[in-house]
Design a protein around this motif. Structure first.
Motif, mmCIF file in Angstrom:
data_model
loop_
_atom_site.group_PDB
_atom_site.id
_atom_site.type_symbol
_atom_site.label_atom_id
_atom_site.label_comp_id
_atom_site.label_asym_id
_atom_site.label_seq_id
_atom_site.Cartn_x
_atom_site.Cartn_y
_atom_site.Cartn_z
ATOM 1 N N ASN A 254 -5.549 67.980 25.414
ATOM 2 C CA ASN A 254 -6.650 66.972 26.022
ATOM 3 C C ASN A 254 -7.804 66.629 25.904
ATOM 4 O OD1 ASN A 254 -4.224 66.922 27.897
ATOM 5 N ND2 ASN A 254 -4.962 68.221 29.124
ATOM 6 N N SER A 255 -9.059 68.143 24.841
ATOM 7 C CA SER A 255 -10.279 68.346 24.558
ATOM 8 C C SER A 255 -10.274 67.191 23.475
ATOM 9 C CB SER A 255 -10.267 69.038 24.248
ATOM 10 O OG SER A 255 -9.988 70.196 23.386
ATOM 11 N N LEU A 256 -8.807 67.304 22.239
ATOM 12 C CA LEU A 256 -8.743 65.978 21.419
ATOM 13 C C LEU A 256 -8.873 64.543 21.683
ATOM 14 C CD1 LEU A 256 -8.918 67.485 18.043
ATOM 15 C CD2 LEU A 256 -6.559 66.733 18.371
ATOM 16 N N LYS A 257 -8.425 64.573 23.124
ATOM 17 C CA LYS A 257 -7.645 63.725 23.053
ATOM 18 C C LYS A 257 -9.278 62.570 23.735
ATOM 19 C CE LYS A 257 -4.872 60.830 26.016
ATOM 20 N NZ LYS A 257 -3.790 61.312 27.563
ATOM 21 N N LYS A 258 -9.713 63.005 24.464
ATOM 22 C CA LYS A 258 -11.003 62.728 25.045
ATOM 23 C C LYS A 258 -11.669 62.404 23.908
ATOM 24 C CE LYS A 258 -10.300 65.413 29.350
ATOM 25 N NZ LYS A 258 -11.381 66.662 30.351
ATOM 26 N N GLU A 259 -12.229 63.061 23.011
ATOM 27 C CA GLU A 259 -12.906 62.661 22.314
ATOM 28 C C GLU A 259 -12.768 61.930 21.075
ATOM 29 O OE1 GLU A 259 -15.509 64.823 18.277
ATOM 30 O OE2 GLU A 259 -13.764 66.329 19.572
ATOM 31 N N LEU A 260 -11.384 61.433 20.473
ATOM 32 C CA LEU A 260 -10.528 60.324 20.223
ATOM 33 C C LEU A 260 -11.118 59.229 20.724
ATOM 34 C CD1 LEU A 260 -7.767 61.987 18.721
ATOM 35 C CD2 LEU A 260 -9.803 61.081 17.534
ATOM 36 N N ILE A 261 -11.196 59.101 22.141
ATOM 37 C CA ILE A 261 -10.765 58.186 23.219
ATOM 38 C C ILE A 261 -12.655 57.574 23.417
ATOM 39 C CG2 ILE A 261 -10.850 57.252 25.451
ATOM 40 C CD1 ILE A 261 -8.387 58.583 25.453
ATOM 41 N N ALA A 262 -12.832 58.581 23.306
ATOM 42 C CA ALA A 262 -14.241 58.540 23.253
ATOM 43 C C ALA A 262 -15.723 58.125 22.098
ATOM 44 C CB ALA A 262 -15.691 59.919 24.072
ATOM 45 N N LYS A 263 -14.709 58.270 21.053
ATOM 46 C CA LYS A 263 -15.398 58.014 20.008
ATOM 47 C C LYS A 263 -14.757 56.799 19.622
ATOM 48 C CE LYS A 263 -17.855 62.303 18.405
ATOM 49 N NZ LYS A 263 -18.342 61.564 18.177
ATOM 50 N N GLY A 264 -13.993 56.224 19.844
ATOM 51 C CA GLY A 264 -13.468 55.267 19.689
ATOM 52 C C GLY A 264 -11.823 54.310 18.600
#
Length: 369
Positions: A254-264
């Motif tokens: 979940n934290s990994l996915k949020k970072e990947l989405i936030a950084k595009g």
């Protein structure tokens, strides 16, 4: 040169009865012209190594109980002539493609971990063991084994019997894994000495953060290799469970996915992938650049960037140790570089890095004691 020669011998002994070609050996060792000639001379001078010329690339199963010779071997090969043997490696020309270097049966058995000379292993099991050994630390997917031995005409069920037999002898280890070409969950077979070490210590939060950058790169690489640069989210979760050696990596994902989405880097979409129903998927939008991790506005890290105390202490410690090169760094020098006063904190952090297989501690005497 001793380490290079040991590495060379390991490549030869793990190549089985079929042997390893001269060009492939040089490629695996990343040898230049001068090193190639040195290796060629050492190989010729070693009594436990034979050099052949292959005249037919077809492989056949060989089992000679009287000489205890087993394995897959080229259908037609002859010992190399003295004229070719005395040539410099640079003058061998096209003959290099046909040269095969083969270790003795005793050396090959030792390399595969068969320490008992009286252990009787069937030719199929021995051939399978050699195939697993040739894969070294990458391992061999279990579902690939029937395709590797088409000439044996073995079903997956019969192959599983031989795998279990080798596992009973303690000669191979099975670990769960995921293949992405094709996508399939399967066991990976290793020789015991090539079994990968755990990548994560559950109770070390600092190393957990360090591993996140590796996970970001891994997920983006998997998506980049996938068809249409898209994978099911559940498949990525399953991969992380196996890769991180965790039973449940939901919070980490979940934290990994949020970072990947936030950084595009990725987008979360619903799509039909080889099915009638639309499922939650991840689509790669741009390739991941590890140099841009933890840097505001995605600015690349400058080579002259200085360490600051706001950065995680484990990152600072690893950077200092890496900069010290092969000589390493003494613990008191590391403490002075970090400006740390609490010795217990430093000891605990060093222990975390050692347990996470990021660094190695070696005792050494410095000055007067």
């Amino acid at each position: 040169m001793d380490r290079l020669w040991l590495n060379c011998c390991e490549h030869i002994t793990l190549s089985g009865l079929a042997g390893i070609s001269l060009d492939h050996l040089f490629e695996m060792l990343d040898a230049d012209v001068y090193v190639q000639q040195w290796i060629w001379e050492e190989v010729k001078a070693t009594q436990s190594i034979s050099i052949y010329i292959v005249e037919d690339d077809t492989l056949e199963l060989v089992d000679i109980p009287s000489q205890k010779i087993q394995g897959l071997c080229h259908k037609k090969r002859v010992l190399i002539s003295d004229d070719l043997l005395n040539m410099p490696v640079s003058q061998l020309g096209d003959v290099r493609d046909t040269i095969r270097i083969v270790a003795s049966q005793i050396e090959r058995r030792n390399a595969l971990g068969i320490s008992d000379p009286n252990l009787d292993i069937g030719v199929i099991q021995y051939t399978l063991l050699e195939e697993v050994g040739s894969c070294r630390d990458t391992g061999l997917f279990q579902f690939h084994t029937p395709n590797r031995f088409t000439q044996l005409k073995l079903t997956a069920k019969k192959m599983f019997f031989h795998i279990k037999k080798l596992e009973t002898y303690g000669l191979i280890v099975r670990l769960p894994g995921i293949s992405f070409q094709p996508f399939k969950q399967s066991n990976i077979l290793y020789l015991p000495r090539f079994v990968p070490k755990p990548l994560l210590i559950e109770d070390i939060t600092g190393i957990d953060r360090m591993l996140q950058s590796s996970a970001l790169l891994k997920v983006c690489t998997l998506l980049g290799d996938a068809e249409n640069k898209m994978l099911k989210e559940i498949d990525i979760k399953n991969f992380l469970n196996l890769w991180l050696k965790r039973k449940n990596s939901k919070s980490f994902w979940n934290s990994l996915k949020k970072e990947l989405i936030a950084k595009g880097y990725i987008a979360s979409v619903k799509a039909k992938l080889k099915g009638k129903r639309a499922v939650l998927c991840c689509e790669l939008l741009k390739n991941f650049d590890p140099n841009k991790l933890n840097v505001e506005d995605d600015e690349a890290i400058n080579e002259n960037t200085l360490l600051v105390h706001e950065r995680d202490i484990l990152y600072q410690m690893i950077n200092i140790i890496e900069d010290s090169g092969v000589n390493g760094v003494f613990r008191n020098e590391l403490i002075a570089s970090l400006g740390m006063i609490n010795l217990k904190t430093t000891t605990r952090k060093v222990k975390e890095l050692v347990e996470g297989h990021f660094i190695v501690q070696v005792p050494e005497i410095k000055g007067k004691q």
